[in-house]
Enzyme design. Sequence first.
Site, short mmCIF file in Angstrom:
data_model
loop_
_atom_site.label_atom_id
_atom_site.label_comp_id
_atom_site.label_asym_id
_atom_site.label_seq_id
_atom_site.Cartn_x
_atom_site.Cartn_y
_atom_site.Cartn_z
N GLU A 1 -0.96 -2.99 -5.56
CA GLU A 1 0.49 -3.01 -5.85
C GLU A 1 1.01 -4.45 -5.79
OE1 GLU A 1 3.34 0.52 -4.97
OE2 GLU A 1 3.73 -0.91 -3.36
N GLY B 1 7.43 -2.78 1.45
CA GLY B 1 6.92 -1.48 1.90
C GLY B 1 5.48 -1.55 2.35
N ARG B 2 4.61 -2.22 1.56
CA ARG B 2 3.18 -2.25 1.91
C ARG B 2 2.86 -3.22 3.03
NH1 ARG B 2 4.57 -3.64 -3.13
NH2 ARG B 2 4.20 -5.76 -3.90
N LYS C 1 11.78 3.21 3.33
CA LYS C 1 12.57 1.97 3.26
C LYS C 1 13.89 2.23 2.52
CE LYS C 1 12.33 -2.76 1.58
NZ LYS C 1 11.52 -3.82 0.96
N HIS D 1 -24.91 6.55 0.00
CA HIS D 1 -25.51 7.73 -0.62
C HIS D 1 -24.64 8.24 -1.76
CE1 HIS D 1 -28.56 7.98 2.53
NE2 HIS D 1 -27.60 7.48 3.30
N GLU E 1 9.56 12.08 -3.24
CA GLU E 1 8.60 12.85 -2.45
C GLU E 1 9.05 12.98 -1.01
OE1 GLU E 1 8.01 10.31 -4.49
OE2 GLU E 1 5.99 10.39 -5.36
N LYS F 1 8.40 7.05 -12.33
CA LYS F 1 9.41 7.72 -11.50
C LYS F 1 10.58 8.19 -12.36
CE LYS F 1 8.83 4.99 -7.25
NZ LYS F 1 9.48 4.06 -6.34
O1 F6P Z 1 6.37 3.75 -5.45
C1 F6P Z 1 6.07 2.59 -4.79
C2 F6P Z 1 6.88 2.36 -3.55
O2 F6P Z 1 8.09 1.79 -3.88
C3 F6P Z 1 6.11 1.51 -2.56
O3 F6P Z 1 6.22 0.17 -2.83
C4 F6P Z 1 6.66 1.97 -1.26
O4 F6P Z 1 5.80 1.63 -0.22
C5 F6P Z 1 6.75 3.45 -1.50
O5 F6P Z 1 7.15 3.57 -2.85
C6 F6P Z 1 7.68 4.21 -0.60
O6 F6P Z 1 9.00 3.72 -0.66
P1 F6P Z 1 10.05 4.07 0.45
O7 F6P Z 1 9.55 3.56 1.77
O8 F6P Z 1 11.32 3.42 0.01
O9 F6P Z 1 10.19 5.59 0.51
#
Ligand code: F6P
Length: 563
Positions: free
Chosen positions: A353, A267-268, A206, A384, A212, A512
Site C-alpha cells: 500500500e 493507517g498502516r 482512523k 513444502h 466494513e 470503494k
Molecule cells: O482501504 C485502505 C485503508 O484506507 C487503509 O489504508 C486503512 O488502514 C484501512 O483502509 C482502514 O481504514 P480506517 O482505519 O479508516 O477504518
Amino acid sequence: MSDLPNTPSWNALKAESDRLATVRVRDLFADNEERFADYSMEAAGLLLDYSKNKIDERAFSALLALAEEVDIEGARRRMFAGERINTTERRAVLHVALRDFAMRAYHVDDENVSALVQAELDRIKHFVKSVHEGTLTGHTGARLNTVVNIGIGGSDLGPKMAVTALKPYWADGRSTHFVSNVDGQHLAGVLDQVDPARTLFVIASKTFTTQETMTNARSAREWLVAHAGGEDAVAKHFVALSTNEQAVTAFGIAPENMFRFWDWVGGRYSMWSAIGLSIALQVGYENFEKLLRGAHAMDEHFRSAPLGENTPVLLALIGVWNQNLLGACAHAVLPYDEHLALFPAHLQQVVMESNGKSRLLSGAPTECSTGPILFGEPGTNGQHAFYQLIHQGTDLISADFIAPALSQAPLGDHHEKLLANFLAQTEALMLGQTEEEVREVLEAERRPQDEIDALAAHKIFPGDRPTNAILFEKLTPEILGALVALYEHKVFCQGVLWGVNSFDQWGVELGKTLAKTILPEIAPLKNAVAPATRHDSSTNGLINWINSVRAGSGVAEEDETTS
Ligand code: F6P
C-alpha cells in the site's frame, strides 16, 4: 525527487550489474573469507546478514552513491521534523513520535504533538489497568476478559500480527479476537465464541467511516443490545480508536470511551498509536510499552547511523538492486517462527500500500518498477509449498529469512531442526548445484548412466537467489518492535529511491466508490429485481446471475441446508 533510471548513478549501477552478471556469489565467498563480517551488522538487537546477495565492494559503493544522490538523509530529516511529506494528503508522517522514549518534542506546524501522544498513552495505561484489575466491568458487573477488535487494514493487521507474535506474553485468562471482513461469517463466527457480559468491543478505525468496520460495529452493537437487554450496556462494552470524534459520537460512543490518534499517523503505521489498545489489553501495558521501546531503538539507529551502516537503508538499497538491476519479480518474507505467521500479511500492507505506486511525487509516470509483490509464510511450511519456484523457477525472487536463535517454547530438538532448515535454505539458494555436482552425487549413488543423463538437468539448481538473514535472540516485545520498525524505514527509504509518495493510498478508492454504487443493485434475498444494464456486460452478467440465485434456487438450497 528521483526517478531511478534518470539518476546519474543509474548508469554506474547498470555497469556494475552487467559486470556481475557472470559472477557467482559462491565465488565471491571463495574470494573473500571475511565476506560475512564485511556484509553483516547488528542494530537494535537484530543481526542483518546481507552477504548472500550478489554485491561486491564496487556495487555496494555505487548503491551508496545512489542513496546520497536521492538524499535519503534529507528525506529522513524532513520526516522526523514533521514536514508534510505526504504531499497529496498534505500530512506529516510522524509514527516515530508515537514511540519516542527519548522524549524529544515533535511538532506539526507549531503544535507540539509529543504532549498529545503522552497524554493518550497515559489514558491507555490507565484503561488497561482498570480492565485488568476489574475496576471497569461489563453491564452485569462481570470482569471484561475478552476483546473483539473490529477494524480492517491498518486498524487490524498490525494489532492482530502483534497479538499473535506475543503469545508468550499474554495476560492470564484474556483472549482477543479480530473481526475485519464484511463477510458476516467472520463476525458471526466470533460472536458465537464470546460471552456478552465479559466482552469489550474495540472499534478501530482512523476515519470511522470504513464500510466494513462500521457494518461490523453496528451488527456487534445490535447483538450486544439484544443479549444485554438494553442500549445502556453499549457504554460499558464499546470503546473507539479513531481520529474522528464526531463520527464516534454519532455512532453512540462517548468521547471518554474514545482513544485518539491523529492524521499524521498513517493507517498502516498506526499499531503504535491508540490502535494498539487491543495489543496492550492482551499483553499488558508494560509489554506494549516494550514494543514501542523496541521500535524506538530502531528509530534511533535509523536516524543516526551513517547510510552504509544503517540497516533499513541497506535493506532498501539491496531491495532496489535485486528488483531494478537484477530483475527480481517478487520478494518473500519467510519467518522461521510460528508466532510471526501474520508478519508477512502485515508487511504486505506496509510495503504494497505504501510503494505500490506508478507516479512520481510530481505526478509524472515512474520509469522503473516500484513496490514489489510481497508474499510469505512461516518456515518450514513454505518449504513444502512454494520454495520449489524460488529455487528452480524461471523468475528471480528475493527473500528475507527471519529467525530467533532461542525458542520461546523449547521442545526436544525442534528448534535445532527449525534453525538447520533456515540455514540450509539460504545456503542452497545461494550455492545452487551445478551439473557437475549433480552428476557426482548420482554417480556416488551408483545410478545407471542413462538415468544420470535423464535426471541431471532436472536436478541443477541455478543458485544466486538473493537472500537476507535477520536473526535475533528471541521474539520479545522489544525485538518485535525493532523488526516492524526496520521494515517501516526500509519502505520509507525505497519510496525516496523510487521518488514516490509512500504515505497515500489513492489506489484503494475506486473500488470503494464502485462498491457503494453497486450495493443497491444486489437484490435482497427472495426478491426479483430488474436486470442490471448500466455496467459493462461482464459486471451486468455477474450481477444478474447473483440476483437470479438469490431470488430463487439459491434461497431454496439455503433453506434446505439450514432446516
Ligand atoms: O482501504 C485502505 C485503508 O484506507 C487503509 O489504508 C486503512 O488502514 C484501512 O483502509 C482502514 O481504514 P480506517 O482505519 O479508516 O477504518
